[in-house]
Scaffold this motif. Structure first.
Motif, PDB file in Angstrom:
ATOM      1  N   VAL A  22      -3.308 -55.660  -3.455  1.00  0.00           N
ATOM      2  CA  VAL A  22      -2.264 -56.332  -2.668  1.00  0.00           C
ATOM      3  C   VAL A  22      -1.428 -57.251  -3.558  1.00  0.00           C
ATOM      4  N   LYS A  23      -2.075 -58.023  -4.414  1.00  0.00           N
ATOM      5  CA  LYS A  23      -1.331 -58.936  -5.276  1.00  0.00           C
ATOM      6  C   LYS A  23      -0.431 -58.171  -6.244  1.00  0.00           C
ATOM      7  N   THR A  24      -0.943 -57.062  -6.789  1.00  0.00           N
ATOM      8  CA  THR A  24      -0.128 -56.263  -7.696  1.00  0.00           C
ATOM      9  C   THR A  24       1.056 -55.652  -6.954  1.00  0.00           C
ATOM     10  N   ALA A  25       0.788 -55.119  -5.752  1.00  0.00           N
ATOM     11  CA  ALA A  25       1.863 -54.519  -4.963  1.00  0.00           C
ATOM     12  C   ALA A  25       2.956 -55.537  -4.663  1.00  0.00           C
ATOM     13  N   LEU A  26       2.560 -56.725  -4.268  1.00  0.00           N
ATOM     14  CA  LEU A  26       3.552 -57.764  -3.974  1.00  0.00           C
ATOM     15  C   LEU A  26       4.306 -58.157  -5.248  1.00  0.00           C
ATOM     16  N   ASP A  27       3.611 -58.164  -6.364  1.00  0.00           N
ATOM     17  CA  ASP A  27       4.238 -58.533  -7.638  1.00  0.00           C
ATOM     18  C   ASP A  27       5.304 -57.523  -8.054  1.00  0.00           C
ATOM     19  N   LYS A 224      -3.869 -48.901  -8.774  1.00  0.00           N
ATOM     20  CA  LYS A 224      -3.332 -48.937 -10.131  1.00  0.00           C
ATOM     21  C   LYS A 224      -1.876 -49.380 -10.130  1.00  0.00           C
ATOM     22  N   ARG A 225      -1.564 -50.314 -11.003  1.00  0.00           N
ATOM     23  CA  ARG A 225      -0.210 -50.859 -11.078  1.00  0.00           C
ATOM     24  C   ARG A 225       0.829 -49.767 -11.319  1.00  0.00           C
ATOM     25  N   GLU A 226       0.525 -48.843 -12.244  1.00  0.00           N
ATOM     26  CA  GLU A 226       1.507 -47.811 -12.562  1.00  0.00           C
ATOM     27  C   GLU A 226       1.775 -46.891 -11.375  1.00  0.00           C
ATOM     28  N   ASN A 231       5.072 -44.970  -6.960  1.00  0.00           N
ATOM     29  CA  ASN A 231       5.275 -44.648  -5.543  1.00  0.00           C
ATOM     30  C   ASN A 231       6.545 -45.292  -4.994  1.00  0.00           C
ATOM     31  N   LEU A 232       6.782 -46.532  -5.380  1.00  0.00           N
ATOM     32  CA  LEU A 232       7.986 -47.235  -4.921  1.00  0.00           C
ATOM     33  C   LEU A 232       9.260 -46.491  -5.301  1.00  0.00           C
ATOM     34  N   LYS A 233       9.237 -45.838  -6.459  1.00  0.00           N
ATOM     35  CA  LYS A 233      10.432 -45.145  -6.952  1.00  0.00           C
ATOM     36  C   LYS A 233      10.796 -43.929  -6.108  1.00  0.00           C
ATOM     37  N   ALA A 234       9.892 -43.528  -5.217  1.00  0.00           N
ATOM     38  CA  ALA A 234      10.213 -42.421  -4.305  1.00  0.00           C
ATOM     39  C   ALA A 234      11.426 -42.753  -3.449  1.00  0.00           C
TER      40      ALA A 234
END
Length: 268
Positions: A22-27, A224-226, A231-234
């Motif tokens: 969650v913290k990585t996703a928010l970051d 995983k951060r990468e 996924n966001l780039k979709a």
């Protein structure tokens, strides 16, 4: 408040692994988090949000009511317990997790209790999850379609659920797709890999873009951060009409989650 098209799912994630995800996703830019009472990770989600430094008001937070809490004595108190665990006065969206018709669920009563929770200010919006057409209609009849923000359902290139999707669109109920990658089964699909190669993308991005292009919200999870970034780039991937049609041909009714004690009779 409109349901964000892209969020982070937290199913099967717990403890420090969940907090880090969650913290990585928010970051990296996510601003919607999806959890549920039965995931038993609401407290960890709340901790991660607090530790992230992102203001609660900037995060769209969803939770879901479990079937043990459907009674008048339990639904609103259970949501208050969820809010306490999440460390917030209200969530942005609360869903009925499963209709559980074989358990004798009174859809009318449950939806009216959920609407009462909304009226009490415990949740900004309410909705349903894993409802078929008939049960969605019951929910509409009980509280009015204007109160049902979304139906969160399993959708992937292998399970396209077209009859239900068409019905939800007719009702102006948003579609939220979970299991969009079918537990990773679609990632090695030759069609998706072919399309991905044309766009210098990944097959996961293609599957997510397919859902986004149809107007669905998606909530993929990753630790995983990468992968979270990828996924966001979709959201930036635009598929052609021909490519969308190629994916439409992948339908195989490939349902991954179908617990008999919880699920309705699915629409064909």
């Amino acid at each position: 408040m409109q349901i964000p098209q892209f969020g982070l799912g937290t199913y099967r994630l717990n403890d420090q692994i969940l907090i880090n995800s969650v913290k990585t996703a928010l970051d990296v830019g996510y601003r919607a988090i999806d959890t549920a009472q039965i995931y038993e990770n609401e407290a960890a989600v709340g901790q991660a949000i607090r530790e992230s430094g992102i203001a609660r008001k900037d995060i769209f937070l969803t939770t879901k009511i479990w079937i043990n809490n459907f009674s008048e004595q339990r639904l609103i108190p259970s949501l208050k317990e969820s809010l306490q665990k999440l460390g917030t006065d209200a969530v942005d969206l609360t869903l009925i997790h499963w209709p559980a018709p074989s358990q004798g669920t009174d859809i009318t009563e449950v939806m009216q209790l959920l609407l009462e929770a909304k009226q009490q200010g415990l949740t900004q919006q309410i909705g349903i999850s894993n409802f078929n057409i008939a049960l969605t209609q019951q929910a509409i009849d009980s509280i009015g379609v204007e109160h049902i923000a979304t139906n969160q359902i399993e959708l992937s290139p292998y399970l396209q659920n077209q009859h239900l999707v068409d019905y939800l669109r007719e009702q102006n109920i948003d579609v939220t797709s979970y299991m969009t990658l079918a537990y990773g089964k679609v990632l090695n699909d030759p069609t998706l890999l072919e399309i991905a190669a044309q766009h210098q993308a990944t097959s996961a991005q293609v599957a997510l873009a397919w859902a986004l292009q149809q107007g669905y919200a998606v909530i993929p999870s990753s630790t995983k951060r990468e992968n979270l970034i990828s996924n966001l780039k979709a959201q930036d991937l635009k598929l052609s009409a021909e490519e969308m049609q190629m994916i439409a041909q992948l339908e195989r009714n490939g349902r991954e989650i179908d617990p008999p004690e919880l699920a309705p009779v699915w629409d064909k």
